[in-house]
Scaffold this active site. Structure first.
Site, short mmCIF file in Angstrom:
data_model
loop_
_atom_site.label_atom_id
_atom_site.label_comp_id
_atom_site.label_asym_id
_atom_site.label_seq_id
_atom_site.Cartn_x
_atom_site.Cartn_y
_atom_site.Cartn_z
CG PHE A 144 22.97 39.82 -40.23
CD1 PHE A 144 22.77 40.30 -41.36
CD2 PHE A 144 23.88 40.02 -39.20
CE1 PHE A 144 23.55 41.60 -41.72
CE2 PHE A 144 24.42 41.40 -39.41
CZ PHE A 144 24.28 41.98 -40.88
CE1 TYR A 198 6.30 28.20 -35.82
CE2 TYR A 198 7.55 26.53 -35.54
CZ TYR A 198 7.20 27.77 -35.30
OH TYR A 198 7.66 28.20 -34.20
CB SER A 224 25.16 32.39 -40.96
OG SER A 224 24.63 33.13 -42.05
N PRO A 251 19.19 32.09 -32.69
CG PRO A 251 20.30 29.94 -32.39
CD PRO A 251 18.88 30.73 -32.45
CG HIS A 278 3.39 29.49 -30.96
ND1 HIS A 278 3.31 28.75 -32.19
CD2 HIS A 278 4.65 29.98 -30.78
CE1 HIS A 278 4.18 29.08 -32.82
NE2 HIS A 278 4.92 29.83 -32.11
#
Length: 332
Positions: free
Chosen positions: A224, A58, A226, A219, A124
């Site tokens: 979306f 990241y 939210s 999750p 990963h």
């Protein structure tokens, strides 16, 4: 605050953790601000979200550096999880599971995280050129050396399986069965949400039957669920949602009934309850071995997400979620 066990190693962490990836990777670059991200991580810890989930890729590397700045001050408050096995190149990502590389990568992660031990070290992605047992064996040696406390596996996404016609998470379960013969798996990380429930079919039961923790990635459905995103709003070119089959303007509009259902449930629980908290509470209701790991870039979202552990869904709520229409994507 309630605490939960992650896997056979009896490691404990908060029921809602913090996915740190959006602060440095895969989401809108213009919204990635170091000082604000630091405040967000501190706010999450203050609210009880002790699990901090990151990865060396990241950024690359910058997300671990960010988390390390927090761990330098608050190592005892955090359960730190990072990942190994993917290298970021120019416009591409490649797997590297060679044992020597894994050991060097762990040492580099420890330096960036400013800690002497990683609580959960996750693979990963498996390297197709290296037997996964060899990679896992090198990771197990890191546990023996005291650099890592437990091992986890990050699952291959369900979308890839859907397109290929394979059974969802079939490849991940095969990998898990193989590495379990080398060293115990303490946790599996995979996508799980109201609009992506595929892990419920086989992967989550596999974990439950073996005392393996399940880290529910995405999750909130990449934000979306939210209810804060508007169909057709557009995304920056570097944002993963700009190429996501559920985030075209047409599909965002078509999936609004999912958010509307979460909002109806939230309203029954009071004016301070949000659709995001309902979505997280649903994930947590899937089993005591489940920990939700939503991403967040702002303090208010981190605190709101952490508070989802206080929301107890009724049988009626769970039934309403089950009755929501399945999410649609541009592949449908």
């Amino acid at each position: 605050m309630e605490r939960r066990t992650i896997g056979a190693a009896a490691l404990e962490t908060g029921a809602v953790g913090l996915g740190c990836m959006p602060m440095s990777w895969a989401y809108s670059t213009s919204q990635q601000r170091g000082d604000r991200s630091l405040r967000t991580v501190h706010a999450a810890l203050d609210a009880g979200s002790t699990l901090l989930d990151t990865a060396d890729m990241y950024g690359p590397f910058t997300n671990e550096l960010l988390v390390g700045r927090v761990l330098k001050e608050r190592r005892r408050d955090a359960f730190v999880s990072t990942k190994v096995g993917l290298l970021v190149g120019d416009q591409h990502v490649v797997a590297n599971g060679r044992p020597g590389y894994v050991k060097r990568a762990c040492d580099a992660s420890l330096r960036r995280l400013q800690t002497d031990v990683i609580d959960l070290y996750q693979l990963h992605r498996a390297d197709p050129e290296v037997p996964v047992e060899e990679t896992w064996g090198a990771m197990a040696e890191l546990v023996g050396a005291g650099k890592v406390r437990a091992l986890g596996l990050s699952a291959v996404g369900a979308r890839a399986s859907r397109r290929s016609g394979a059974h969802l998470y079939e490849g991940t379960i095969r990998q898990l069965e193989r590495v379990q013969q080398v060293f115990p798996v303490s946790a599996v990380q995979a996508e799980l949400s109201v609009w992506s429930p595929e892990a419920l079919e086989r992967l989550l039961p596999w974990c439950a039957a073996r005392g393996v923790g399940f880290l529910a990635a995405m999750p909130l459905g990449n934000g979306f669920l939210s209810g804060t995103l508007t169909p057709g709003q557009g995304f920056e070119p570097d944002d993963v949602r700009a190429r996501h089959p559920r985030f075209t303007a047409e599909m965002m509009a078509a999936n609004q009934p999912v958010v509307a259902g979460l909002r109806r449930i939230a309203e029954r629980h009071g004016p301070d309850t949000t659709p995001a908290q309902v979505a997280l509470a649903w994930v947590l209701s899937r089993g005591r071995h489940v920990v939700a790991v939503p991403g967040a870039k702002r303090e208010r979202w981190a605190v709101e997400n952490a508070d989802a552990v206080r929301l107890a869904l009724s049988a009626r709520d769970v039934a309403e979620v089950a009755g929501l229409p399945p999410a649609r994507g541009s592949w449908d």
